[in-house]
Scaffold this active site. Structure first.
Site, PDB file in Angstrom:
ATOM      1  N   ALA A  65     -28.363  18.622  -5.452  1.00 54.67           N
ATOM      2  CA  ALA A  65     -29.072  18.275  -4.627  1.00 54.67           C
ATOM      3  C   ALA A  65     -27.991  18.014  -2.945  1.00 54.67           C
ATOM      4  O   ALA A  65     -27.409  18.516  -3.533  1.00 54.67           O
ATOM      5  CB  ALA A  65     -29.148  16.901  -4.554  1.00 54.67           C
ATOM      6  N   GLY A 110     -28.726  16.902  -9.908  1.00 56.40           N
ATOM      7  CA  GLY A 110     -29.924  17.854  -9.481  1.00 56.40           C
ATOM      8  C   GLY A 110     -30.075  19.398 -10.176  1.00 56.40           C
ATOM      9  O   GLY A 110     -30.761  19.217 -11.453  1.00 56.40           O
ATOM     10  N   GLU A 113     -29.868  18.023 -13.924  1.00 52.57           N
ATOM     11  CA  GLU A 113     -31.157  16.981 -14.291  1.00 52.57           C
ATOM     12  C   GLU A 113     -32.467  19.478 -14.496  1.00 52.57           C
ATOM     13  O   GLU A 113     -33.595  18.199 -15.375  1.00 52.57           O
ATOM     14  CB  GLU A 113     -31.891  16.487 -12.861  1.00 52.57           C
ATOM     15  N   GLU A 133     -23.241  11.855 -10.036  1.00 53.07           N
ATOM     16  CA  GLU A 133     -23.424  10.873  -8.863  1.00 53.07           C
ATOM     17  C   GLU A 133     -22.951  10.659  -9.346  1.00 53.07           C
ATOM     18  O   GLU A 133     -22.730  10.093  -7.154  1.00 53.07           O
ATOM     19  CB  GLU A 133     -25.244  10.907  -9.000  1.00 53.07           C
TER      20      GLU A 133
HETATM   21  N1  CAA Z   1     -24.803  20.211  -1.617  1.00 54.70           N
HETATM   22  C1  CAA Z   1     -24.768  20.520  -0.529  1.00 54.70           C
HETATM   23  N2  CAA Z   1     -23.412  22.045  -0.325  1.00 54.70           N
HETATM   24  C2  CAA Z   1     -22.686  21.939  -1.462  1.00 54.70           C
HETATM   25  C3  CAA Z   1     -23.076  21.471  -3.016  1.00 54.70           C
HETATM   26  C4  CAA Z   1     -23.827  20.319  -3.029  1.00 54.70           C
HETATM   27  N3  CAA Z   1     -24.651  19.320  -4.048  1.00 54.70           N
HETATM   28  N4  CAA Z   1     -22.664  22.039  -3.658  1.00 54.70           N
HETATM   29  C5  CAA Z   1     -21.606  22.702  -3.072  1.00 54.70           C
HETATM   30  N5  CAA Z   1     -21.668  22.648  -1.418  1.00 54.70           N
HETATM   31  C6  CAA Z   1     -21.796  23.256  -0.832  1.00 54.70           C
HETATM   32  C7  CAA Z   1     -19.286  23.488  -0.233  1.00 54.70           C
HETATM   33  O1  CAA Z   1     -20.269  22.318   1.116  1.00 54.70           O
HETATM   34  C8  CAA Z   1     -18.800  24.971   0.257  1.00 54.70           C
HETATM   35  O2  CAA Z   1     -19.999  24.725   1.304  1.00 54.70           O
HETATM   36  P1  CAA Z   1     -19.221  25.752   3.270  1.00 54.70           P
HETATM   37  O3  CAA Z   1     -18.343  27.341   2.322  1.00 54.70           O
HETATM   38  O4  CAA Z   1     -19.763  25.899   4.042  1.00 54.70           O
HETATM   39  O5  CAA Z   1     -18.046  24.166   3.081  1.00 54.70           O
HETATM   40  C9  CAA Z   1     -20.366  25.587  -0.644  1.00 54.70           C
HETATM   41  O6  CAA Z   1     -21.167  25.068  -1.523  1.00 54.70           O
HETATM   42  C10 CAA Z   1     -19.131  25.913  -1.884  1.00 54.70           C
HETATM   43  O7  CAA Z   1     -18.155  25.015  -2.412  1.00 54.70           O
HETATM   44  P2  CAA Z   1     -17.068  24.514  -2.459  1.00 54.70           P
HETATM   45  O8  CAA Z   1     -16.158  25.435  -1.405  1.00 54.70           O
HETATM   46  O9  CAA Z   1     -16.876  23.427  -2.889  1.00 54.70           O
HETATM   47  O10 CAA Z   1     -16.920  25.559  -3.982  1.00 54.70           O
HETATM   48  P3  CAA Z   1     -15.934  25.210  -4.840  1.00 54.70           P
HETATM   49  O11 CAA Z   1     -15.509  26.450  -6.206  1.00 54.70           O
HETATM   50  O12 CAA Z   1     -14.333  25.043  -4.706  1.00 54.70           O
HETATM   51  O13 CAA Z   1     -16.146  23.841  -5.935  1.00 54.70           O
HETATM   52  C11 CAA Z   1     -18.055  22.668  -7.192  1.00 54.70           C
HETATM   53  C12 CAA Z   1     -18.050  23.988  -6.458  1.00 54.70           C
HETATM   54  C13 CAA Z   1     -17.170  22.041  -8.145  1.00 54.70           C
HETATM   55  C14 CAA Z   1     -19.446  23.115  -7.502  1.00 54.70           C
HETATM   56  C15 CAA Z   1     -17.953  21.798  -5.447  1.00 54.70           C
HETATM   57  O14 CAA Z   1     -18.829  22.477  -4.616  1.00 54.70           O
HETATM   58  C16 CAA Z   1     -18.900  20.347  -5.948  1.00 54.70           C
HETATM   59  O15 CAA Z   1     -18.038  19.353  -6.876  1.00 54.70           O
HETATM   60  N6  CAA Z   1     -20.295  19.916  -5.177  1.00 54.70           N
HETATM   61  C17 CAA Z   1     -20.658  18.630  -5.532  1.00 54.70           C
HETATM   62  C18 CAA Z   1     -21.474  18.765  -7.280  1.00 54.70           C
HETATM   63  C19 CAA Z   1     -22.302  17.589  -6.853  1.00 54.70           C
HETATM   64  O16 CAA Z   1     -21.368  16.004  -6.879  1.00 54.70           O
HETATM   65  N7  CAA Z   1     -23.439  17.570  -7.520  1.00 54.70           N
HETATM   66  C20 CAA Z   1     -24.093  16.566  -6.803  1.00 54.70           C
HETATM   67  C21 CAA Z   1     -25.116  15.980  -5.469  1.00 54.70           C
HETATM   68  S1  CAA Z   1     -25.721  14.682  -6.098  1.00 54.70           S
HETATM   69  C22 CAA Z   1     -26.959  14.798  -6.679  1.00 54.70           C
HETATM   70  O17 CAA Z   1     -27.586  15.705  -7.064  1.00 54.70           O
HETATM   71  C23 CAA Z   1     -28.324  13.753  -6.872  1.00 54.70           C
HETATM   72  C24 CAA Z   1     -29.713  14.135  -7.630  1.00 54.70           C
HETATM   73  O18 CAA Z   1     -29.571  13.272  -8.885  1.00 54.70           O
HETATM   74  C25 CAA Z   1     -30.902  14.765  -7.517  1.00 54.70           C
END
Ligand code: CAA
Length: 257
Positions: A65, A110, A113, A133
């Protein structure tokens, strides 16, 4: 129909849905979820006999998400977001033909999921999956608390959700989180062949098989999903949710209560 953040290609009875926000690692904002919901209806109307779900770009299936969007949500807003995410996951799970997740990279939160809602999961060697999460101060909110234990078993699901473990393709195969792992550059062709094979099977029998298999694990899942929506959105506004998401957006480690 055209959407800015997803693509729907229908060819030879196979619908391929690609989440197309590579700059945000295909994170699912409201616009993208609504587009997926519409595209799934279109694919159903077009009588697709197999569905493939994947992500655009070289790094991600779906990174979850949209954390930037979620960070300041109130509980009612989070509830609406959970409803939307559930609607899309349910539409995949009940799609009247088999759905295959082609997990071509990160599948977190998500994203994992949506893969769980598919009938089959094929991962590339580069895939990393997880219900991450917990480190954002919330719990899985689009079906993970209900579908993950049904797929991998209760204890493993607890470990994955409690620790927010990021699981590489090898471990995901061992855990039963994905069914197969293939070389990254062969994933698209491999899944296309699988989908074509499914599309050639008797469609009403396949649909009946899917319905029956879904019914077998239904039990109290709906009650569980409703419960999950309540607890997920109830966490919005807590210190740890605000801090977890703010820290992500600010690219620093969170400090939890
Ligand atoms: N939401 C919004 N933006 C996201 C994102 C997310 N889930 N995941 C990555 N991005 C964005 C980053 O903010 C970044 O944007 P900018 O370039 O504008 O800064 C871009 O995507 C690239 O990401 P990274 O620079 O972080 O890339 P990386 O290769 O260093 O790392 C990653 C990749 C390991 C996937 C890392 O981005 C990460 O950990 N992302 C979050 C993953 C996460 O925790 N997802 C769960 C979300 S909560 C959820 O889904 C709730 C639910 O139950 C519905």
């Amino acid at each position: 129909m055209a959407w800015d953040t997803i693509r729907l290609d229908i060819e030879d009875d196979v619908a391929t849905l690609t989440v197309d926000r590579p700059d945000a690692l295909n994170a699912l904002n409201v616009e993208t979820l609504e587009a997926l919901d519409e595209a799934l209806s279109t694919a159903e109307d077009e009588d697709a006999r197999a569905l493939v779900l994947t992500g655009a770009g070289e790094k991600a299936f779906v990174a979850g998400a949209d954390i930037g969007y979620m960070q300041d949500l109130t509980t009612p807003e989070a509830q609406a977001y959970a409803e939307l995410g559930h609607r899309v996951a349910d539409a995949i799970e009940t799609f009247p033909a088999p759905a295959i997740a082609a997990v071509n990279g990160y599948a977190f939160g998500g994203g994992c999921e949506l893969a769980l809602a598919c009938d089959l999961r094929v991962a590339s060697e580069r895939a990393v999956l997880g219900q991450t999460e917990i480190d954002l101060g919330i719990v899985p909110g689009w079906g993970g608390t209900q579908r993950l234990p049904r797929l991998v078993g209760d204890e493993l699901a607890r470990r994955l959700i409690f620790f927010g473990e990021r699981v590489d393709a090898t471990d995901a195969l061992e855990y039963g989180l994905v069914g197969e792992v293939v070389a990254h550059d062969q994933l698209d062709d491999y899944v296309a062949d699988l989908a074509a094979d499914l599309a050639s099977k008797p469609k009403f029998a396949l649909r009946a098989a899917k319905d029956a298999l879904n019914a077998a694990r239904e039990g109290s899942q709906s009650a569980g999903l409703a419960y999950e929506r309540r607890v997920w959105s109830g966490l919005f506004g807590t210190h740890d949710q605000r801090e977890g998401m703010k820290a992500f957006v600010e690219k620093r480690d969170p400090t939890f209560e």
